[in-house]
Design an enzyme around this catalytic site. Structure first.
Site, short mmCIF file in Angstrom:
data_model
loop_
_atom_site.label_atom_id
_atom_site.label_comp_id
_atom_site.label_asym_id
_atom_site.label_seq_id
_atom_site.Cartn_x
_atom_site.Cartn_y
_atom_site.Cartn_z
N TRP A 83 87.29 18.14 -23.28
CA TRP A 83 85.97 18.00 -22.62
C TRP A 83 86.00 16.83 -21.62
CZ3 TRP A 83 81.28 20.17 -25.28
CH2 TRP A 83 80.12 19.93 -24.55
N ARG A 85 88.26 15.68 -19.89
CA ARG A 85 89.06 15.86 -18.69
C ARG A 85 88.17 16.16 -17.49
NH1 ARG A 85 94.36 16.68 -19.02
NH2 ARG A 85 94.17 16.13 -16.83
N HIS A 86 86.96 16.57 -17.75
CA HIS A 86 86.01 16.84 -16.66
C HIS A 86 85.40 15.51 -16.26
CE1 HIS A 86 86.41 21.22 -17.14
NE2 HIS A 86 86.73 20.86 -18.37
N ARG A 87 85.99 14.91 -15.22
CA ARG A 87 85.73 13.50 -14.93
C ARG A 87 84.38 13.23 -14.31
NH1 ARG A 87 90.97 13.52 -11.49
NH2 ARG A 87 90.15 15.64 -11.33
N GLU A 93 80.76 7.36 -26.35
CA GLU A 93 81.28 7.96 -27.58
C GLU A 93 81.17 6.98 -28.74
OE1 GLU A 93 85.25 9.49 -27.13
OE2 GLU A 93 85.35 10.17 -29.22
N ARG A 97 85.88 1.59 -33.56
CA ARG A 97 86.15 0.14 -33.64
C ARG A 97 85.04 -0.57 -34.38
NH1 ARG A 97 87.43 -3.28 -28.43
NH2 ARG A 97 88.16 -4.77 -29.96
N ARG A 168 91.90 3.18 -37.90
CA ARG A 168 91.68 4.53 -37.37
C ARG A 168 92.98 5.20 -36.89
NH1 ARG A 168 88.67 3.36 -31.53
NH2 ARG A 168 90.06 1.70 -30.84
N ARG A 186 75.89 20.80 -10.96
CA ARG A 186 77.12 21.21 -10.27
C ARG A 186 78.32 21.06 -11.21
NH1 ARG A 186 79.63 18.39 -4.79
NH2 ARG A 186 81.43 19.77 -4.65
N ARG A 195 85.59 26.53 -18.91
CA ARG A 195 85.65 26.52 -20.38
C ARG A 195 85.04 27.75 -21.05
NH1 ARG A 195 89.82 23.16 -21.23
NH2 ARG A 195 89.54 21.23 -20.06
#
Ligand SMILES: Cc1cc2nc3c(=O)[nH]c(=O)nc-3n(C[C@H](O)[C@H](O)[C@H](O)COP(=O)(O)OP(=O)(O)OC[C@H]3O[C@@H](n4cnc5c(N)ncnc54)[C@H](O)[C@@H]3O)c2cc1C
Length: 233
Positions: A83, A85-87, A93, A97, A168, A186, A195
């Site tokens: 997901w 990768r669609h910049r 997120e 940490r 983690r 767009r 996708r």
């Protein structure tokens, strides 16, 4: 409202902004005429659906940036990697940490396993081996055990004072993570073009199906053009 996807995932619309009408208004900035209405005009000439179609068909994409959505997603880490990768999106997120990731892990169903790797099936098999249902059942059991082991190591590490950012390291890519993603229409349409396609991995396609429902609900006229494939011929 959260819409369930896979075994522990979901998609939730946080906010949608703009509309098909806003896209028309943006396209008419030069003439300041704004949105004139859908459906035939009194003189019988076509309504603004003609302009929307023209914009979409001819790749005048900027007006489609005048609308968009913020979406919350819970998905396995490997889906989120695809997901992200669609910049042309902004992301926030849940970070492992600061808070431990919940113990939710993706276990594909037997039916999903038997679907294979779509168009990649042959390459993926490599050895020429064909997955049987009993091997698929065994894989699910082993995967579950592996998740349990990883969780045990994770919890032991946290209890022993290993920093969360390092504990983690033992978490597998099937672990669920959560993010918010924001972008304009767009980008969402470009995301869906790639996708929803049969070449995309089955798991991200399930998420794309839900996103397509949100686009259809909030931007129905643009969705219609996208679904018709106008401009992609
Ligand atoms: C079926 C499938 C298989 C894939 N397999 C692989 C794989 O094996 N390995 C892998 O690494 N990736 C893979 N990908 C990811 C793919 O290569 C793209 O990174 C991803 O689909 C995002 O596409 P995009 O760059 O068009 O989107 P975005 O990043 O959202 O960009 C949208 C558009 O903005 C413009 N743009 C954005 N950034 C730039 C920039 N820096 N310079 C110029 N223009 C820019 C471009 O016009 C671009 O099309 C796969 C994707 C799919 C759908």
């Amino acid at each position: 409202m959260t819409i369930p996807v896979l075994d522990f995932g979901y998609v939730e619309l946080v906010e949608a902004w703009g509309s098909d009408e806003r896209i028309i208004e943006a396209a008419r900035m030069s003439t300041q005429k704004g949105f004139e209405g859908w459906g035939p005009k009194e003189d019988g000439s076509p309504g603004d659906e003609k302009l929307l179609r023209y914009l979409w068909k001819n790749g005048h994409a900027t007006p489609f940036e005048m609308a968009g959505m913020i979406i919350e997603v819970q998905a396995p880490i490997f889906v989120v990697r695809e997901w992200q990768r669609h910049r042309a999106q902004g992301f926030s997120e849940m970070s492992a940490r600061y808070a431990p990731l919940p113990d939710d892990n993706y276990i594909p169903t037997i039916a999903r396993l038997m679907l294979g790797g779509g168009h990649l099936t042959k390459q993926a098999a490599g050895t020429g081996a064909e997955l049987t249902e009993s091997l698929a059942v065994r894989f699910r059991t082993q995967l579950d055990l592996q998740y349990q082991k990883a969780e045990e190591l994770y919890q032991n590490a946290l209890s022993a004072g290993v920093p969360k950012e390092l504990a983690r390291a033992c978490l597998p890519v099937g672990r669920y993570t959560r993010m918010r993603s924001t972008s304009n229409l767009r980008m969402w349409l470009d995301f869906l073009r790639q996708r929803l396609d049969k070449h995309a991995q089955w798991e991200i396609r399930q998420y794309a199906e839900v996103v397509s429902g949100l686009v259809r609900e909030h931007f129905p006229r643009t969705w219609e053009l996208f679904a018709e494939g106008v401009g992609n011929d």
